[in-house]
Design a protein around this motif. Sequence first.
Motif, PDB file in Angstrom:
ATOM      1  N   LEU A   1       0.662  -1.164   0.159  1.00  0.00           N
ATOM      2  CA  LEU A   1      -0.023  -0.036   0.214  1.00  0.00           C
ATOM      3  C   LEU A   1       0.915   1.358  -0.052  1.00  0.00           C
ATOM      4  O   LEU A   1       0.201   2.186   0.423  1.00  0.00           O
ATOM      5  N   GLN A   2       2.089   1.105  -0.402  1.00  0.00           N
ATOM      6  CA  GLN A   2       2.993   2.175  -0.652  1.00  0.00           C
ATOM      7  C   GLN A   2       3.190   2.944   0.734  1.00  0.00           C
ATOM      8  O   GLN A   2       3.244   4.081   0.765  1.00  0.00           O
ATOM      9  N   GLY A   3       3.001   2.085   1.840  1.00  0.00           N
ATOM     10  CA  GLY A   3       3.000   2.672   3.135  1.00  0.00           C
ATOM     11  C   GLY A   3       2.159   3.084   3.883  1.00  0.00           C
ATOM     12  O   GLY A   3       2.105   3.576   4.984  1.00  0.00           O
ATOM     13  N   TYR A   4       0.814   3.082   3.410  1.00  0.00           N
ATOM     14  CA  TYR A   4      -0.325   3.467   3.860  1.00  0.00           C
ATOM     15  C   TYR A   4      -0.893   2.425   4.698  1.00  0.00           C
ATOM     16  O   TYR A   4      -0.687   1.120   4.535  1.00  0.00           O
ATOM     17  N   SER A   5      -1.629   2.744   5.813  1.00  0.00           N
ATOM     18  CA  SER A   5      -1.990   1.864   6.665  1.00  0.00           C
ATOM     19  C   SER A   5      -3.311   1.301   6.484  1.00  0.00           C
ATOM     20  O   SER A   5      -4.452   2.088   6.172  1.00  0.00           O
ATOM     21  N   PRO A   6      -3.571  -0.015   6.290  1.00  0.00           N
ATOM     22  CA  PRO A   6      -4.902  -0.801   5.998  1.00  0.00           C
ATOM     23  C   PRO A   6      -5.875  -0.789   6.959  1.00  0.00           C
ATOM     24  O   PRO A   6      -6.925  -0.610   6.669  1.00  0.00           O
ATOM     25  N   VAL A   7      -5.362  -0.472   8.100  1.00  0.00           N
ATOM     26  CA  VAL A   7      -6.492  -0.400   9.345  1.00  0.00           C
ATOM     27  C   VAL A   7      -6.907   0.874   8.988  1.00  0.00           C
ATOM     28  O   VAL A   7      -8.047   1.335   9.075  1.00  0.00           O
ATOM     29  N   SER A   8      -6.357   1.988   8.625  1.00  0.00           N
ATOM     30  CA  SER A   8      -6.823   3.437   8.470  1.00  0.00           C
ATOM     31  C   SER A   8      -7.981   3.350   7.350  1.00  0.00           C
ATOM     32  O   SER A   8      -8.896   3.941   7.392  1.00  0.00           O
ATOM     33  N   TYR A   9      -7.667   2.599   6.130  1.00  0.00           N
ATOM     34  CA  TYR A   9      -8.613   2.605   5.276  1.00  0.00           C
ATOM     35  C   TYR A   9      -9.694   2.044   5.648  1.00  0.00           C
ATOM     36  O   TYR A   9     -11.041   2.557   5.685  1.00  0.00           O
ATOM     37  N   LEU A  10      -9.819   0.878   6.636  1.00  0.00           N
ATOM     38  CA  LEU A  10     -11.116   0.148   6.632  1.00  0.00           C
ATOM     39  C   LEU A  10     -11.776   0.695   8.042  1.00  0.00           C
ATOM     40  O   LEU A  10     -12.995   0.761   8.115  1.00  0.00           O
TER      41      LEU A  10
ATOM     42  N   TYR B   1       2.753  -0.965   7.234  1.00  0.00           N
ATOM     43  CA  TYR B   1       2.988   0.103   8.145  1.00  0.00           C
ATOM     44  C   TYR B   1       1.580   0.709   8.598  1.00  0.00           C
ATOM     45  O   TYR B   1       0.650   0.636   7.981  1.00  0.00           O
ATOM     46  N   PHE B   2       1.821   1.267   9.810  1.00  0.00           N
ATOM     47  CA  PHE B   2       0.675   1.785  10.506  1.00  0.00           C
ATOM     48  C   PHE B   2       0.962   2.948  11.281  1.00  0.00           C
ATOM     49  O   PHE B   2       2.136   3.328  11.473  1.00  0.00           O
TER      50      PHE B   2
ATOM     51  N   PRO C   1      -5.070 -10.116  10.436  1.00  0.00           N
ATOM     52  CA  PRO C   1      -4.673  -9.382   9.147  1.00  0.00           C
ATOM     53  C   PRO C   1      -5.404  -9.789   7.798  1.00  0.00           C
ATOM     54  O   PRO C   1      -5.414  -8.769   7.095  1.00  0.00           O
ATOM     55  N   ARG C   2      -6.001 -10.901   7.707  1.00  0.00           N
ATOM     56  CA  ARG C   2      -6.719 -11.017   6.457  1.00  0.00           C
ATOM     57  C   ARG C   2      -7.937 -10.335   6.406  1.00  0.00           C
ATOM     58  O   ARG C   2      -8.249  -9.733   4.984  1.00  0.00           O
ATOM     59  N   LYS C   3      -8.582  -9.915   7.483  1.00  0.00           N
ATOM     60  CA  LYS C   3      -9.469  -8.779   7.280  1.00  0.00           C
ATOM     61  C   LYS C   3      -9.191  -7.391   6.644  1.00  0.00           C
ATOM     62  O   LYS C   3     -10.162  -6.644   5.908  1.00  0.00           O
ATOM     63  N   TYR C   4      -7.863  -7.155   6.696  1.00  0.00           N
ATOM     64  CA  TYR C   4      -7.266  -5.706   6.493  1.00  0.00           C
ATOM     65  C   TYR C   4      -6.478  -5.967   5.032  1.00  0.00           C
ATOM     66  O   TYR C   4      -5.920  -4.740   4.549  1.00  0.00           O
ATOM     67  N   MET C   5      -6.630  -6.940   4.225  1.00  0.00           N
ATOM     68  CA  MET C   5      -5.896  -7.328   2.892  1.00  0.00           C
ATOM     69  C   MET C   5      -6.925  -6.196   2.069  1.00  0.00           C
ATOM     70  O   MET C   5      -8.201  -6.252   2.019  1.00  0.00           O
ATOM     71  N   PRO C   6      -6.154  -5.371   1.087  1.00  0.00           N
ATOM     72  CA  PRO C   6      -6.854  -4.673   0.053  1.00  0.00           C
ATOM     73  C   PRO C   6      -7.562  -5.782  -0.821  1.00  0.00           C
ATOM     74  O   PRO C   6      -7.060  -6.918  -1.125  1.00  0.00           O
TER      75      PRO C   6
END
Length: 154
Positions: A37-46, A68-69, A82-87
């Motif tokens: 994610l180019q260093g963007y947080s998957p938790v922030s997105y979701l 990264y978070f 972690p699977r929940k936060y996969m794009p």
Amino acid sequence: MKDLATIMVFVLTVGTSVVGYAQNKKANNIDDSEIALQGYSPVSYLELGLAQRGSKQHKSTYEGISYYFTSAEQKAIFEKNPRKYMPQYGGFCAFGIYAGAKFRIDPNKFVVDNGKYYLFLNDLEVDAKQLWMAENDKAKLKRTADTNWKKLSK
């Protein structure tokens, strides 16, 4: 999409304007750094509906890829599931996958829908998020993208 011609214009326009962005042999949209994610947080997105750049101080690795978070709290949330936060579509442009091609994304162009997030290319000539959002039959759009992803992710 409205018609096949529009899809073809998208693929041809994007394909010729971002030649270096096509990622034909990878199931995850990462560069040689193997940072998702180019260093963007998957938790922030979701969880927040925000594109937030994470930091290497709050890094977690899942299936050989680094995420990264923004905080230790986000990292802990991710590590519980972690699977929940996969794009979707390995982090490639969702509309590109629908059209049958893999393209890198602009990490600020995304949609959260039904507990999943979709990322999009933003090119000078094509705003893939707008193309995705303009489609009336989202179920068909996702079915086609899902079918294409099965082939493209191998």
